[in-house]
Design a protein around this motif. Structure first.
Motif, PDB file in Angstrom:
ATOM      1  N   GLN A 165       0.824  -1.204   0.000  1.00 36.14           N
ATOM      2  CA  GLN A 165       0.000   0.000   0.000  1.00 36.14           C
ATOM      3  C   GLN A 165       0.855   1.250   0.000  1.00 36.14           C
ATOM      4  O   GLN A 165       0.517   2.251  -0.641  1.00 36.14           O
ATOM      5  N   ARG A 166       1.985   1.227   0.698  1.00 34.95           N
ATOM      6  CA  ARG A 166       2.877   2.386   0.690  1.00 34.95           C
ATOM      7  C   ARG A 166       3.502   2.594  -0.692  1.00 34.95           C
ATOM      8  O   ARG A 166       3.683   3.729  -1.134  1.00 34.95           O
ATOM      9  N   ILE A 167       3.809   1.508  -1.385  1.00 31.66           N
ATOM     10  CA  ILE A 167       4.267   1.628  -2.777  1.00 31.66           C
ATOM     11  C   ILE A 167       3.161   2.231  -3.631  1.00 31.66           C
ATOM     12  O   ILE A 167       3.390   3.107  -4.478  1.00 31.66           O
ATOM     13  N   ASN A 168       1.937   1.783  -3.425  1.00 27.24           N
ATOM     14  CA  ASN A 168       0.780   2.288  -4.157  1.00 27.24           C
ATOM     15  C   ASN A 168       0.625   3.797  -3.955  1.00 27.24           C
ATOM     16  O   ASN A 168       0.391   4.562  -4.902  1.00 27.24           O
ATOM     17  N   ILE A 169       0.767   4.240  -2.711  1.00 29.86           N
ATOM     18  CA  ILE A 169       0.650   5.663  -2.392  1.00 29.86           C
ATOM     19  C   ILE A 169       1.777   6.447  -3.051  1.00 29.86           C
ATOM     20  O   ILE A 169       1.551   7.489  -3.684  1.00 29.86           O
ATOM     21  N   ALA A 170       3.011   5.945  -2.930  1.00 27.87           N
ATOM     22  CA  ALA A 170       4.159   6.657  -3.504  1.00 27.87           C
ATOM     23  C   ALA A 170       4.046   6.783  -5.012  1.00 27.87           C
ATOM     24  O   ALA A 170       4.273   7.864  -5.577  1.00 27.87           O
ATOM     25  N   ARG A 171       3.678   5.717  -5.704  1.00 25.48           N
ATOM     26  CA  ARG A 171       3.664   5.747  -7.172  1.00 25.48           C
ATOM     27  C   ARG A 171       2.561   6.661  -7.709  1.00 25.48           C
ATOM     28  O   ARG A 171       2.661   7.175  -8.828  1.00 25.48           O
ATOM     29  N   ASN A 172       1.521   6.869  -6.897  1.00 25.94           N
ATOM     30  CA  ASN A 172       0.416   7.705  -7.366  1.00 25.94           C
ATOM     31  C   ASN A 172       0.485   9.152  -6.894  1.00 25.94           C
ATOM     32  O   ASN A 172      -0.184  10.008  -7.473  1.00 25.94           O
ATOM     33  N   LEU A 173       1.285   9.442  -5.875  1.00 28.19           N
ATOM     34  CA  LEU A 173       1.389  10.813  -5.379  1.00 28.19           C
ATOM     35  C   LEU A 173       2.720  11.473  -5.726  1.00 28.19           C
ATOM     36  O   LEU A 173       2.857  12.683  -5.558  1.00 28.19           O
ATOM     37  N   ILE A 174       3.708  10.712  -6.204  1.00 29.58           N
ATOM     38  CA  ILE A 174       5.024  11.278  -6.467  1.00 29.58           C
ATOM     39  C   ILE A 174       4.970  12.361  -7.546  1.00 29.58           C
ATOM     40  O   ILE A 174       5.710  13.345  -7.474  1.00 29.58           O
ATOM     41  N   LYS A 175       4.073  12.202  -8.500  1.00 29.19           N
ATOM     42  CA  LYS A 175       3.900  13.223  -9.537  1.00 29.19           C
ATOM     43  C   LYS A 175       2.719  14.112  -9.156  1.00 29.19           C
ATOM     44  O   LYS A 175       1.586  13.631  -9.085  1.00 29.19           O
ATOM     45  N   PRO A 176       2.942  15.391  -8.909  1.00 32.71           N
ATOM     46  CA  PRO A 176       1.821  16.268  -8.531  1.00 32.71           C
ATOM     47  C   PRO A 176       0.790  16.353  -9.655  1.00 32.71           C
ATOM     48  O   PRO A 176       1.130  16.679 -10.788  1.00 32.71           O
ATOM     49  N   ARG A 177      -0.446  16.035  -9.321  1.00 31.55           N
ATOM     50  CA  ARG A 177      -1.542  16.152 -10.277  1.00 31.55           C
ATOM     51  C   ARG A 177      -2.662  16.963  -9.634  1.00 31.55           C
ATOM     52  O   ARG A 177      -2.817  16.963  -8.414  1.00 31.55           O
ATOM     53  N   PRO A 178      -3.477  17.638 -10.434  1.00 31.96           N
ATOM     54  CA  PRO A 178      -4.497  18.535  -9.877  1.00 31.96           C
ATOM     55  C   PRO A 178      -5.618  17.841  -9.113  1.00 31.96           C
ATOM     56  O   PRO A 178      -6.223  18.445  -8.229  1.00 31.96           O
ATOM     57  N   LEU A 179      -5.926  16.571  -9.453  1.00 29.88           N
ATOM     58  CA  LEU A 179      -7.039  15.870  -8.820  1.00 29.88           C
ATOM     59  C   LEU A 179      -6.529  14.553  -8.250  1.00 29.88           C
ATOM     60  O   LEU A 179      -5.906  13.754  -8.963  1.00 29.88           O
ATOM     61  N   VAL A 180      -6.796  14.318  -6.969  1.00 29.62           N
ATOM     62  CA  VAL A 180      -6.310  13.122  -6.274  1.00 29.62           C
ATOM     63  C   VAL A 180      -7.506  12.366  -5.706  1.00 29.62           C
ATOM     64  O   VAL A 180      -8.308  12.929  -4.954  1.00 29.62           O
ATOM     65  N   LEU A 181      -7.621  11.086  -6.057  1.00 25.05           N
ATOM     66  CA  LEU A 181      -8.689  10.210  -5.583  1.00 25.05           C
ATOM     67  C   LEU A 181      -8.075   9.178  -4.646  1.00 25.05           C
ATOM     68  O   LEU A 181      -7.113   8.492  -5.017  1.00 25.05           O
ATOM     69  N   LEU A 182      -8.636   9.041  -3.453  1.00 21.92           N
ATOM     70  CA  LEU A 182      -8.057   8.175  -2.426  1.00 21.92           C
ATOM     71  C   LEU A 182      -9.123   7.237  -1.875  1.00 21.92           C
ATOM     72  O   LEU A 182     -10.117   7.687  -1.307  1.00 21.92           O
ATOM     73  N   ASP A 183      -8.920   5.939  -2.046  1.00 24.62           N
ATOM     74  CA  ASP A 183      -9.864   4.947  -1.547  1.00 24.62           C
ATOM     75  C   ASP A 183      -9.221   4.201  -0.380  1.00 24.62           C
ATOM     76  O   ASP A 183      -8.489   3.232  -0.559  1.00 24.62           O
ATOM     77  N   GLU A 184      -9.477   4.680   0.830  1.00 20.12           N
ATOM     78  CA  GLU A 184      -8.952   4.101   2.064  1.00 20.12           C
ATOM     79  C   GLU A 184      -7.439   3.888   1.996  1.00 20.12           C
ATOM     80  O   GLU A 184      -6.938   2.762   2.167  1.00 20.12           O
ATOM     81  N   PRO A 185      -6.678   4.944   1.770  1.00 19.55           N
ATOM     82  CA  PRO A 185      -5.231   4.784   1.582  1.00 19.55           C
ATOM     83  C   PRO A 185      -4.477   4.344   2.826  1.00 19.55           C
ATOM     84  O   PRO A 185      -3.364   3.826   2.715  1.00 19.55           O
ATOM     85  N   THR A 186      -5.059   4.528   4.018  1.00 18.96           N
ATOM     86  CA  THR A 186      -4.351   4.174   5.252  1.00 18.96           C
ATOM     87  C   THR A 186      -4.894   2.904   5.901  1.00 18.96           C
ATOM     88  O   THR A 186      -4.521   2.578   7.026  1.00 18.96           O
ATOM     89  N   ALA A 187      -5.739   2.161   5.193  1.00 19.80           N
ATOM     90  CA  ALA A 187      -6.454   1.042   5.814  1.00 19.80           C
ATOM     91  C   ALA A 187      -5.520  -0.022   6.377  1.00 19.80           C
ATOM     92  O   ALA A 187      -5.826  -0.642   7.395  1.00 19.80           O
TER      93      ALA A 187
END
Length: 238
Positions: A165-187
């Motif tokens: 999950q931490r890899i998932n978070i890093a790969r999707n947030l490392i590039k700044p994008r205007p819209l971020v969708l998060l489905d229970e990222p800390t579960a």
């Protein structure tokens, strides 16, 4: 009011159950909402209220049954996700929308550091300097998210659920994008990594991203919400 990054108008999603004689299951009806730059919308409601479905509609993993979903792609341009072509959706996901789902889509044999760096290399895949800079930034994210360096060269398929999950978070947030969708990222995260992820999301909001999030932990939701959306308002009366 800062500009709307996302605007949903009259959006509905109904599933046709072909194995049940074509029965129609209404999940969402009449979704009208806007997400603006620099705010975090927390989607509230118990399981089964369509929270994950709403995120998948914005990301076009699901096609809407009705309505319009406009995402701002530039100063004077928007894209209606419900009408977008496959090429337009690929560009939207590359440049505009990040989506942290509940599960990491595993890439066989690709080292974790390259999985995370991929988003920073997409436009310059053969440029050695870009690749080196992308890997250096990926290393910084892996360190911050407490992924042991001995794992960086290994495929994430070998990792624990929390590490994936931490890899998932890093790969999707490392590039700044205007819209971020998060489905229970800390579960599946421990308290220390949960705090780090909250900080990363706050940084995204601070730089002007619009965030839509589902959070199982009420303390996380309270720490991040600038506005809360009651999903029961979008349930069909049928």
């Amino acid at each position: 009011m800062k500009p709307a990054i996302l605007c949903m108008r009259g959006v509905a999603k109904r599933f046709t159950l072909h194995h049940q004689h074509g029965a129609v299951l209404p999940v969402l009806e009449g979704v009208d909402l806007q997400a603006h730059a620099g705010e975090c919308l927390v989607l509230d409601g118990p399981s089964g209220m369509g929270k994950s479905t709403l995120l998948k509609l914005v990301y076009a993993n699901y096609r809407a049954s009705a309505g319009q979903i406009d995402v701002r792609t530039g100063a004077d341009s928007t894209l209606d996700v419900t009408q977008a072509s496959a090429r337009e959706l690929l560009r939207l996901r590359r440049d505009t929308v990040s989506y942290v789902s509940q599960f990491l889509r595993l890439i066989p044999r690709v080292p974790a550091i390259d999985v995370v760096a991929e988003a920073l290399r997409q436009d310059h895949a053969t440029d050695a300097d870009v690749a080196a800079a992308a890997r250096a930034e990926a290393a910084r994210w892996l360190q911050r998210l407490r992924i042991p360096e001995r794992l960086w060269s290994l495929p994430p398929a070998t990792f624990s659920g929390g590490e994936q999950q931490r890899i998932n978070i890093a790969r999707n947030l490392i590039k700044p994008r205007p819209l971020v969708l998060l489905d229970e990222p800390t579960a599946s995260l421990d308290p220390a990594n949960t705090r780090t992820v909250v900080e990363l999301i706050q940084e995204a909001v601070g730089r002007g991203a619009a965030v839509l999030g589902i959070f199982h932990d009420p303390e996380v939701g309270a720490a991040l919400a600038t506005r809360r959306i009651d999903m029961s308002c979008f349930r069909s009366a049928a």
